[in-house]
Design a protein around this motif. Sequence first.
Motif, PDB file in Angstrom:
ATOM      1  N   UNK A  51      -1.485 -33.412 -37.007  1.00  0.00           N
ATOM      2  CA  UNK A  51      -1.035 -34.072 -35.779  1.00  0.00           C
ATOM      3  C   UNK A  51      -2.071 -33.899 -34.679  1.00  0.00           C
ATOM      4  N   UNK A  52      -1.896 -34.678 -33.622  1.00  0.00           N
ATOM      5  CA  UNK A  52      -2.813 -34.651 -32.484  1.00  0.00           C
ATOM      6  C   UNK A  52      -2.619 -33.339 -31.722  1.00  0.00           C
ATOM      7  N   UNK A  53      -3.688 -32.560 -31.549  1.00  0.00           N
ATOM      8  CA  UNK A  53      -3.539 -31.253 -30.904  1.00  0.00           C
ATOM      9  C   UNK A  53      -3.186 -31.372 -29.421  1.00  0.00           C
ATOM     10  N   UNK A  54      -3.357 -32.530 -28.830  1.00  0.00           N
ATOM     11  CA  UNK A  54      -2.931 -32.720 -27.439  1.00  0.00           C
ATOM     12  C   UNK A  54      -1.415 -32.742 -27.310  1.00  0.00           C
ATOM     13  N   UNK A  55      -0.711 -32.804 -28.436  1.00  0.00           N
ATOM     14  CA  UNK A  55       0.759 -32.789 -28.416  1.00  0.00           C
ATOM     15  C   UNK A  55       1.306 -31.416 -28.790  1.00  0.00           C
ATOM     16  N   UNK A  56       0.442 -30.475 -29.087  1.00  0.00           N
ATOM     17  CA  UNK A  56       0.904 -29.167 -29.535  1.00  0.00           C
ATOM     18  C   UNK A  56       1.499 -28.363 -28.381  1.00  0.00           C
ATOM     19  N   UNK A  57       2.471 -27.536 -28.721  1.00  0.00           N
ATOM     20  CA  UNK A  57       3.106 -26.631 -27.769  1.00  0.00           C
ATOM     21  C   UNK A  57       2.077 -25.604 -27.281  1.00  0.00           C
ATOM     22  N   UNK A  58       2.124 -25.283 -25.992  1.00  0.00           N
ATOM     23  CA  UNK A  58       1.244 -24.323 -25.290  1.00  0.00           C
ATOM     24  C   UNK A  58      -0.156 -24.878 -25.021  1.00  0.00           C
ATOM     25  N   UNK A  59      -0.415 -26.136 -25.351  1.00  0.00           N
ATOM     26  CA  UNK A  59      -1.740 -26.734 -25.171  1.00  0.00           C
ATOM     27  C   UNK A  59      -1.652 -27.931 -24.230  1.00  0.00           C
ATOM     28  N   UNK A  60      -2.622 -28.054 -23.334  1.00  0.00           N
ATOM     29  CA  UNK A  60      -2.715 -29.236 -22.473  1.00  0.00           C
ATOM     30  C   UNK A  60      -4.122 -29.812 -22.561  1.00  0.00           C
ATOM     31  N   UNK A  61      -4.195 -31.141 -22.586  1.00  0.00           N
ATOM     32  CA  UNK A  61      -5.478 -31.843 -22.603  1.00  0.00           C
ATOM     33  C   UNK A  61      -5.701 -32.569 -21.276  1.00  0.00           C
ATOM     34  N   UNK A  62      -6.946 -32.720 -20.924  1.00  0.00           N
ATOM     35  CA  UNK A  62      -7.272 -33.532 -19.762  1.00  0.00           C
ATOM     36  C   UNK A  62      -6.890 -34.985 -20.059  1.00  0.00           C
ATOM     37  N   UNK A  63      -6.169 -35.653 -19.149  1.00  0.00           N
ATOM     38  CA  UNK A  63      -5.697 -37.020 -19.433  1.00  0.00           C
ATOM     39  C   UNK A  63      -6.819 -38.047 -19.600  1.00  0.00           C
ATOM     40  N   UNK A  64      -8.011 -37.738 -19.101  1.00  0.00           N
ATOM     41  CA  UNK A  64      -9.122 -38.679 -19.218  1.00  0.00           C
ATOM     42  C   UNK A  64     -10.065 -38.327 -20.356  1.00  0.00           C
ATOM     43  N   UNK A  65     -10.480 -37.063 -20.395  1.00  0.00           N
ATOM     44  CA  UNK A  65     -11.455 -36.664 -21.414  1.00  0.00           C
ATOM     45  C   UNK A  65     -10.803 -36.210 -22.708  1.00  0.00           C
ATOM     46  N   UNK A  66      -9.520 -35.832 -22.636  1.00  0.00           N
ATOM     47  CA  UNK A  66      -8.766 -35.330 -23.786  1.00  0.00           C
ATOM     48  C   UNK A  66      -9.328 -34.022 -24.336  1.00  0.00           C
ATOM     49  N   UNK A  67     -10.104 -33.303 -23.526  1.00  0.00           N
ATOM     50  CA  UNK A  67     -10.551 -31.971 -23.905  1.00  0.00           C
ATOM     51  C   UNK A  67      -9.473 -30.954 -23.527  1.00  0.00           C
ATOM     52  N   UNK A  68      -9.417 -29.856 -24.254  1.00  0.00           N
ATOM     53  CA  UNK A  68      -8.416 -28.827 -23.994  1.00  0.00           C
ATOM     54  C   UNK A  68      -8.735 -28.142 -22.671  1.00  0.00           C
TER      55      UNK A  68
END
Length: 329
Positions: A51-68
């Motif tokens: 699955x997409x790691x931007x959807x994982x619990x305890x993790x947030x991605x930048x909405x533009x760059x999608x970096x953690x």
Amino acid sequence: MATAVLRLFLLLILLTCAISELCNPQDKKVLLQIKKDLNNPYLLASWNPDTDCCTWYTVDCDPKTHRIISLTIFSSVPETNFSAQIPPSVGLLPYLETLEFHKLPKLTGPLQPTIAKLTNLKFLRISNTNLSGSVPSFLAQLTNLTFLDLSFNNLTGSIPGSLSQLPNLNALHLDRNHLTGSIPSSFGSFKSNPDIYLSHNNLTGPIPPTLGNLNLTTIDLSRNKLEGDASSIFGPNKTVQIVDLSRNQLSFDLSEVEFPASLTSLDLNHNKVYGKLPEGLTALNLQYLNVSYNRLCGQIPVGGDLQSFDIYSYFHNKCLCGSPLPKCT
């Protein structure tokens, strides 16, 4: 014709899956390594490699760059399979702005030097763990830090004076550890006037007069072995609101202290403070006051909020008297 349609349909599915995978592949690889190093705890069960790691619990991605940009691992209940050290691989998330390990009593070992690589870090909390070792001086390299919390751990040794080089720090929590030595005099050179929490340690020596250079909002130095004068913390032009110096060995004349109008909470209990309670206390909007177990004398000034506190705020002094204590004779 049917075969061509089927192939097109499968291609669309693959393209959709590829587009929906927003997480950076290198970041995902690092996160999976972190999970492995932490012995695959249950609270990271959502970290599914499919699955997409931007959807994982305890993790947030930048909405533009999608970096953690955020990794916050904490638990409200003890994790039976969370027995590990902080993985060195956390230093391989270069865009990380928030890093938190909280309420993980089986998280052990020292702070990893690789954390110094996280130059974008603004919020660092590693608290309520079994973290040991010293407070590392390399933390001074994280110049974007605004919040540093290493409280409720088993840290030992002295406090590095280099922490005062953090130009944007708003709060420093080193309370409830086993730190020794003195408060660094360099703390008076903080540019950002951070709230300082150093309580429940084994700090000794005097409170550095250089702290008088700061305009703090909150300072908590309680439950240490500090000695000498603490009056430099106060002053008529200061903005300090909450001061807790209780349960130390401080000794100074309270009657000579000028308190700022901003002060709302003052705790000096269990010290060796002497003199009289200043009349200036009556002009303050105090919500909390405790000067018990000191060597104060004279009548409690009448006015303001001073009579609204009970006897436990004043008792066990040398010869303090007046409401709410017995009348002066």
